[in-house]
Scaffold this motif. Structure first.
Motif, PDB file in Angstrom:
ATOM      1  N   ARG A 101       0.821  -1.215   0.000  1.00  0.00           N
ATOM      2  CA  ARG A 101       0.000   0.000   0.000  1.00  0.00           C
ATOM      3  C   ARG A 101       0.858   1.270   0.000  1.00  0.00           C
ATOM      4  NH1 ARG A 101      -4.151  -0.957   4.783  1.00  0.00           N
ATOM      5  NH2 ARG A 101      -4.917   1.052   4.076  1.00  0.00           N
ATOM      6  N   VAL A 102       2.178   1.089  -0.213  1.00  0.00           N
ATOM      7  CA  VAL A 102       3.116   2.216  -0.222  1.00  0.00           C
ATOM      8  C   VAL A 102       3.751   2.304  -1.602  1.00  0.00           C
ATOM      9  CG1 VAL A 102       5.179   3.220   0.818  1.00  0.00           C
ATOM     10  CG2 VAL A 102       3.603   1.856   2.231  1.00  0.00           C
ATOM     11  N   GLY A 103       3.532   3.425  -2.278  1.00  0.00           N
ATOM     12  CA  GLY A 103       4.113   3.640  -3.596  1.00  0.00           C
ATOM     13  C   GLY A 103       5.264   4.631  -3.534  1.00  0.00           C
ATOM     14  N   PHE A 104       6.270   4.413  -4.373  1.00  0.00           N
ATOM     15  CA  PHE A 104       7.440   5.280  -4.449  1.00  0.00           C
ATOM     16  C   PHE A 104       7.494   5.915  -5.829  1.00  0.00           C
ATOM     17  CE2 PHE A 104       8.382   2.308  -1.116  1.00  0.00           C
ATOM     18  CZ  PHE A 104       9.146   3.017  -0.199  1.00  0.00           C
ATOM     19  N   GLY A 105       7.528   7.241  -5.872  1.00  0.00           N
ATOM     20  CA  GLY A 105       7.648   7.946  -7.139  1.00  0.00           C
ATOM     21  C   GLY A 105       9.074   7.906  -7.659  1.00  0.00           C
ATOM     22  N   ASP A 106       9.245   8.232  -8.931  1.00  0.00           N
ATOM     23  CA  ASP A 106      10.579   8.241  -9.534  1.00  0.00           C
ATOM     24  C   ASP A 106      11.537   9.142  -8.763  1.00  0.00           C
ATOM     25  OD1 ASP A 106       9.712   6.508 -11.506  1.00  0.00           O
ATOM     26  OD2 ASP A 106       9.348   8.098 -12.981  1.00  0.00           O
ATOM     27  N   HIS A 107      11.046  10.305  -8.349  1.00  0.00           N
ATOM     28  CA  HIS A 107      11.898  11.248  -7.625  1.00  0.00           C
ATOM     29  C   HIS A 107      12.394  10.636  -6.318  1.00  0.00           C
ATOM     30  CE1 HIS A 107      13.455  15.065  -6.164  1.00  0.00           C
ATOM     31  NE2 HIS A 107      12.858  14.804  -5.009  1.00  0.00           N
ATOM     32  N   SER A 108      11.510   9.982  -5.577  1.00  0.00           N
ATOM     33  CA  SER A 108      11.923   9.397  -4.298  1.00  0.00           C
ATOM     34  C   SER A 108      12.926   8.264  -4.512  1.00  0.00           C
ATOM     35  CB  SER A 108      10.721   8.914  -3.493  1.00  0.00           C
ATOM     36  OG  SER A 108      10.040   7.868  -4.140  1.00  0.00           O
ATOM     37  N   VAL A 109      12.739   7.480  -5.551  1.00  0.00           N
ATOM     38  CA  VAL A 109      13.685   6.394  -5.843  1.00  0.00           C
ATOM     39  C   VAL A 109      15.057   6.971  -6.192  1.00  0.00           C
ATOM     40  CG1 VAL A 109      14.196   4.490  -7.433  1.00  0.00           C
ATOM     41  CG2 VAL A 109      11.878   4.773  -6.527  1.00  0.00           C
ATOM     42  N   GLU A 110      15.080   8.028  -6.988  1.00  0.00           N
ATOM     43  CA  GLU A 110      16.354   8.679  -7.332  1.00  0.00           C
ATOM     44  C   GLU A 110      17.045   9.230  -6.083  1.00  0.00           C
ATOM     45  OE1 GLU A 110      15.318  11.631 -10.236  1.00  0.00           O
ATOM     46  OE2 GLU A 110      14.775  10.120 -11.730  1.00  0.00           O
ATOM     47  N   ARG A 111      16.282   9.866  -5.191  1.00  0.00           N
ATOM     48  CA  ARG A 111      16.871  10.418  -3.965  1.00  0.00           C
ATOM     49  C   ARG A 111      17.391   9.304  -3.052  1.00  0.00           C
ATOM     50  NH1 ARG A 111      15.854  13.931  -6.967  1.00  0.00           N
ATOM     51  NH2 ARG A 111      17.917  13.213  -7.554  1.00  0.00           N
ATOM     52  N   MET A 112      16.669   8.177  -2.982  1.00  0.00           N
ATOM     53  CA  MET A 112      17.137   7.057  -2.157  1.00  0.00           C
ATOM     54  C   MET A 112      18.473   6.540  -2.678  1.00  0.00           C
ATOM     55  SD  MET A 112      13.790   4.838  -0.994  1.00  0.00           S
ATOM     56  CE  MET A 112      13.348   4.330  -2.626  1.00  0.00           C
ATOM     57  N   GLU A 113      18.578   6.373  -4.002  1.00  0.00           N
ATOM     58  CA  GLU A 113      19.832   5.894  -4.588  1.00  0.00           C
ATOM     59  C   GLU A 113      20.955   6.893  -4.340  1.00  0.00           C
ATOM     60  OE1 GLU A 113      18.880   5.180  -8.694  1.00  0.00           O
ATOM     61  OE2 GLU A 113      17.667   3.412  -8.220  1.00  0.00           O
ATOM     62  N   GLU A 114      20.665   8.158  -4.526  1.00  0.00           N
ATOM     63  CA  GLU A 114      21.653   9.227  -4.335  1.00  0.00           C
ATOM     64  C   GLU A 114      22.143   9.299  -2.887  1.00  0.00           C
ATOM     65  OE1 GLU A 114      20.757  13.841  -3.913  1.00  0.00           O
ATOM     66  OE2 GLU A 114      20.600  13.173  -6.009  1.00  0.00           O
ATOM     67  N   ARG A 115      21.249   9.043  -1.937  1.00  0.00           N
ATOM     68  CA  ARG A 115      21.563   9.242  -0.516  1.00  0.00           C
ATOM     69  C   ARG A 115      21.852   7.946   0.238  1.00  0.00           C
ATOM     70  NH1 ARG A 115      16.789  13.585  -0.878  1.00  0.00           N
ATOM     71  NH2 ARG A 115      18.107  15.286  -1.574  1.00  0.00           N
ATOM     72  N   GLY A 116      21.799   6.820  -0.452  1.00  0.00           N
ATOM     73  CA  GLY A 116      22.096   5.551   0.192  1.00  0.00           C
ATOM     74  C   GLY A 116      21.044   5.114   1.200  1.00  0.00           C
ATOM     75  N   ILE A 117      19.793   5.445   0.917  1.00  0.00           N
ATOM     76  CA  ILE A 117      18.675   5.074   1.785  1.00  0.00           C
ATOM     77  C   ILE A 117      17.883   3.983   1.067  1.00  0.00           C
ATOM     78  CG2 ILE A 117      16.563   5.892   2.906  1.00  0.00           C
ATOM     79  CD1 ILE A 117      17.845   8.714   2.948  1.00  0.00           C
ATOM     80  N   THR A 118      17.546   2.914   1.783  1.00  0.00           N
ATOM     81  CA  THR A 118      16.837   1.788   1.169  1.00  0.00           C
ATOM     82  C   THR A 118      15.324   1.916   1.346  1.00  0.00           C
ATOM     83  OG1 THR A 118      16.857   0.434   3.170  1.00  0.00           O
ATOM     84  CG2 THR A 118      18.810   0.296   1.723  1.00  0.00           C
ATOM     85  N   ARG A 119      14.597   1.101   0.595  1.00  0.00           N
ATOM     86  CA  ARG A 119      13.137   1.050   0.758  1.00  0.00           C
ATOM     87  C   ARG A 119      12.783   0.598   2.167  1.00  0.00           C
ATOM     88  NH1 ARG A 119       9.716   0.768  -4.177  1.00  0.00           N
ATOM     89  NH2 ARG A 119      11.135   1.151  -5.904  1.00  0.00           N
ATOM     90  N   LEU A 120      13.560  -0.344   2.703  1.00  0.00           N
ATOM     91  CA  LEU A 120      13.302  -0.808   4.060  1.00  0.00           C
ATOM     92  C   LEU A 120      13.488   0.331   5.060  1.00  0.00           C
ATOM     93  CD1 LEU A 120      12.526  -3.056   5.957  1.00  0.00           C
ATOM     94  CD2 LEU A 120      14.916  -3.789   5.987  1.00  0.00           C
ATOM     95  N   ASP A 121      14.515   1.171   4.847  1.00  0.00           N
ATOM     96  CA  ASP A 121      14.702   2.353   5.703  1.00  0.00           C
ATOM     97  C   ASP A 121      13.462   3.245   5.643  1.00  0.00           C
ATOM     98  OD1 ASP A 121      17.365   1.693   6.441  1.00  0.00           O
ATOM     99  OD2 ASP A 121      18.179   2.770   4.703  1.00  0.00           O
TER     100      ASP A 121
END
Length: 111
Positions: free
Chosen positions: A32-52
């Motif tokens: 029930r949790v969706g991730f937009g393209d922007h959030s995925v890019e920021r996670m990759e850039e900042r080393g933050i995982t989906r689990l985080d």
């Protein structure tokens, strides 16, 4: 101040504690949790995982203001929670009709 038209629906801001509880409950089901393209890019850039991000949504608290979203039944806020180390992660999320979450962006709070 202009009064709303009779046909307009006026939504009252939810209390932060109530909205945070709703977010925590919805986030228990990662489907029930969706991730937009922007959030995925920021996670990759900042080393933050989906689990985080999911941990923040499941255990965090609201920091800052709650805003009405673009559509009726949407609320935007930032959930913050300390990661496994000593850093805090902020997840800007949109609650959609009390049923789903859309993660708009993710950031380190101590940048």
């Amino acid at each position: 101040m202009a009064e709303p038209k009779k046909s307009q629906i006026v939504q009252f801001l939810p209390k932060p504690s109530a909205l945070a509880a709703m977010i925590r409950q919805i986030a228990q089901d990662s489907g029930r949790v969706g991730f937009g393209d922007h959030s995925v890019e920021r996670m990759e850039e900042r080393g933050i995982t989906r689990l985080d991000a999911l941990r923040v949504l499941r255990f965090g608290t609201i920091h800052g203001s709650i805003e009405q979203g673009r559509s009726e039944g949407e609320w935007k806020c930032k959930m913050v929670h300390k990661s496994q180390g000593s850093r805090e992660i902020g997840v800007v999320t949109i609650v959609i009709k009390s049923q789903r979450l859309f993660v708009k962006t993710i950031e380190w709070e101590d940048r």
